[in-house]
Design a protein around this motif. Sequence first.
Motif, PDB file in Angstrom:
ATOM      1  N   GLY A 101       0.780  -1.229   0.000  1.00 29.09           N
ATOM      2  CA  GLY A 101       0.000   0.000   0.000  1.00 29.09           C
ATOM      3  C   GLY A 101       0.808   1.274   0.000  1.00 29.09           C
ATOM      4  N   ASP A 102       2.128   1.174   0.058  1.00 30.60           N
ATOM      5  CA  ASP A 102       2.978   2.373   0.071  1.00 30.60           C
ATOM      6  C   ASP A 102       3.338   2.766  -1.363  1.00 30.60           C
ATOM      7  OD1 ASP A 102       4.702   4.439   0.533  1.00 30.60           O
ATOM      8  OD2 ASP A 102       6.314   3.183   1.363  1.00 30.60           O
ATOM      9  N   LEU A 103       2.448   3.512  -2.018  1.00 27.83           N
ATOM     10  CA  LEU A 103       2.675   3.875  -3.417  1.00 27.83           C
ATOM     11  C   LEU A 103       3.811   4.868  -3.600  1.00 27.83           C
ATOM     12  CD1 LEU A 103      -0.883   4.068  -5.052  1.00 27.83           C
ATOM     13  CD2 LEU A 103       0.512   2.092  -4.453  1.00 27.83           C
ATOM     14  N   SER A 104       4.329   5.403  -2.486  1.00 28.87           N
ATOM     15  CA  SER A 104       5.490   6.291  -2.599  1.00 28.87           C
ATOM     16  C   SER A 104       6.771   5.506  -2.855  1.00 28.87           C
ATOM     17  CB  SER A 104       5.645   7.130  -1.319  1.00 28.87           C
ATOM     18  OG  SER A 104       5.966   6.291  -0.211  1.00 28.87           O
ATOM     19  N   ASN A 105       6.733   4.197  -2.632  1.00 25.84           N
ATOM     20  CA  ASN A 105       7.876   3.329  -2.928  1.00 25.84           C
ATOM     21  C   ASN A 105       7.843   3.015  -4.424  1.00 25.84           C
ATOM     22  OD1 ASN A 105       9.925   1.460  -3.051  1.00 25.84           O
ATOM     23  ND2 ASN A 105       9.020   0.026  -1.588  1.00 25.84           N
ATOM     24  N   LYS A 106       8.201   4.015  -5.208  1.00 18.02           N
ATOM     25  CA  LYS A 106       7.968   3.935  -6.645  1.00 18.02           C
ATOM     26  C   LYS A 106       8.818   2.884  -7.341  1.00 18.02           C
ATOM     27  CE  LYS A 106       6.083   8.556  -7.152  1.00 18.02           C
ATOM     28  NZ  LYS A 106       6.116   9.837  -7.880  1.00 18.02           N
ATOM     29  N   LYS A 107      10.029   2.688  -6.898  1.00 24.25           N
ATOM     30  CA  LYS A 107      10.885   1.705  -7.556  1.00 24.25           C
ATOM     31  C   LYS A 107      10.261   0.312  -7.478  1.00 24.25           C
ATOM     32  CE  LYS A 107      15.589  -0.138  -7.731  1.00 24.25           C
ATOM     33  NZ  LYS A 107      16.968  -0.083  -7.164  1.00 24.25           N
ATOM     34  N   ALA A 108       9.825  -0.079  -6.282  1.00 25.28           N
ATOM     35  CA  ALA A 108       9.209  -1.401  -6.105  1.00 25.28           C
ATOM     36  C   ALA A 108       7.833  -1.460  -6.753  1.00 25.28           C
ATOM     37  CB  ALA A 108       9.111  -1.733  -4.617  1.00 25.28           C
ATOM     38  N   LEU A 109       7.094  -0.350  -6.666  1.00 21.97           N
ATOM     39  CA  LEU A 109       5.761  -0.286  -7.273  1.00 21.97           C
ATOM     40  C   LEU A 109       5.848  -0.513  -8.777  1.00 21.97           C
ATOM     41  CD1 LEU A 109       2.698   0.434  -7.135  1.00 21.97           C
ATOM     42  CD2 LEU A 109       3.392   2.829  -7.468  1.00 21.97           C
ATOM     43  N   TYR A 110       6.717   0.261  -9.435  1.00 20.43           N
ATOM     44  CA  TYR A 110       6.848   0.149 -10.887  1.00 20.43           C
ATOM     45  C   TYR A 110       7.460  -1.192 -11.281  1.00 20.43           C
ATOM     46  CZ  TYR A 110       6.039   5.224 -10.771  1.00 20.43           C
ATOM     47  OH  TYR A 110       5.513   6.465 -10.556  1.00 20.43           O
ATOM     48  N   GLY A 111       8.346  -1.704 -10.460  1.00 16.72           N
ATOM     49  CA  GLY A 111       8.931  -3.002 -10.743  1.00 16.72           C
ATOM     50  C   GLY A 111       7.875  -4.102 -10.794  1.00 16.72           C
ATOM     51  N   ALA A 112       6.934  -4.043  -9.840  1.00 23.74           N
ATOM     52  CA  ALA A 112       5.854  -5.036  -9.807  1.00 23.74           C
ATOM     53  C   ALA A 112       4.921  -4.880 -10.997  1.00 23.74           C
ATOM     54  CB  ALA A 112       5.070  -4.909  -8.501  1.00 23.74           C
ATOM     55  N   MET A 113       4.636  -3.640 -11.376  1.00 23.41           N
ATOM     56  CA  MET A 113       3.740  -3.387 -12.501  1.00 23.41           C
ATOM     57  C   MET A 113       4.420  -3.712 -13.832  1.00 23.41           C
ATOM     58  SD  MET A 113       1.926   0.088 -11.047  1.00 23.41           S
ATOM     59  CE  MET A 113       0.826   0.361 -12.435  1.00 23.41           C
ATOM     60  N   ASP A 114       5.713  -3.435 -13.911  1.00 18.58           N
ATOM     61  CA  ASP A 114       6.467  -3.750 -15.141  1.00 18.58           C
ATOM     62  C   ASP A 114       6.433  -5.243 -15.433  1.00 18.58           C
ATOM     63  OD1 ASP A 114       7.141  -1.104 -15.355  1.00 18.58           O
ATOM     64  OD2 ASP A 114       9.232  -1.347 -14.728  1.00 18.58           O
ATOM     65  N   GLY A 115       6.561  -6.044 -14.386  1.00 18.58           N
ATOM     66  CA  GLY A 115       6.639  -7.493 -14.564  1.00 18.58           C
ATOM     67  C   GLY A 115       5.310  -8.206 -14.432  1.00 18.58           C
TER      68      GLY A 115
END
Length: 395
Positions: free
Chosen positions: A329-343
């Motif tokens: 739920g921490d959408l400010s953690n953009k690196k991990a957020l985008y990493g999950a969405m990318d894959g």
Amino acid sequence: MTTRRQLIARSAALWGATSSGLLLPQLVRAQSDKLRVGFMLPYTGTFAKLGVAIENGFMLALNEQGGKLGGREIEFYKVDDESNPAKGVENANKLVQRDKVDVVIGTVHSGVQMGIHKVARDSGVLNIIPNAGVHAATRALCAPNVYRTSFTNSQPTLALGKAMVERGHKKAVWITWNYAAGEEAMEGFEAGYTAAGGTIIKKLGVPFPNVEFQAMLTEIAALKPDAVACFFAGGGAVKFLKDFKAAGLDKSIQLYGSGFLTEGVLDAAGDAAQGVLTTMHYSDALDIPRNKQFRLDFAKAFKTQPDVYAVQGYDAGQLLIKGANAVKGDLSNKKALYGAMDGASIDSPRGMWTMSKAHNPIQDMYLREVVGKENKVLGVAGKAVEDSGKGCRLG
């Protein structure tokens, strides 16, 4: 789910407390504990039905997660984009600057999308596109915080050419409106058709949103192609289908199109749509368990049948859920957020799809034939069709 009335009441309470110097710490904490999701969709005008379908699909995905994202409750904000490109930046800024949303879900109209796109690129806010197929968003102007769960305008037609040639239709006329979506659809068709060995003997354009097709149909009759391929949608598609049949061209020339030619218009088009072949990333009649369950759940929740727009909204929800769950739920953690969405691999009613490096779905395109009141699936016209992502530099 927070209702509009509740939102207004809470906003009024906050404003009153702020203006009187009585903003309570616990109220601030309560607000900040919730993720803010903004919908910028058409809620009035021609595309209003599409906007509602997208929102309903998105909400169905969230409801399957207990109405939360990564375990956090959600505050919803809405802006009617009015399908007006001139207000695109202004309306997107209402959500980003005024409402401080964590993510913008929008939109349908490609011109409006470019306004959202500018705000997303400037602000860094996460944007998930549930429909607009404009190429630039996932090509030259791609961004790490912008994802699409629908298609590019050229994807459906990219798969069309091979299916046409396989059916012996090697000489074709292309016709569309002269505007961005039509031109981008033509790009896909030309690439796929010529690669398969077909020849485009004429490209015809009609000023948008003109629906006077008679002169063009007369020219097509004189050219005597094996087939006609086109991109039209909505009311224009209905008029083209009816005029094509009225001119008698359906008796000797097979009509093909991007799936939007027959999407949502079969009742209005009637007999004129029968036998028309299209390529699309979804069909109501897609015979897979995931689609059957989705259609059942959607109908129960909203008392109406879902369409391709509802599927795209649902998948926008699924993509955001994957990202939000990965970061708790921490959408400010953009690196991990985008990493999950990318894959991400999305188990969709349209079939499984994955995210391209340019943030556009890599997905199957189905060949469909209008039979009665449905787009019957004949098979897969293109397996794992990927947009070129030309000019995108995301590393």
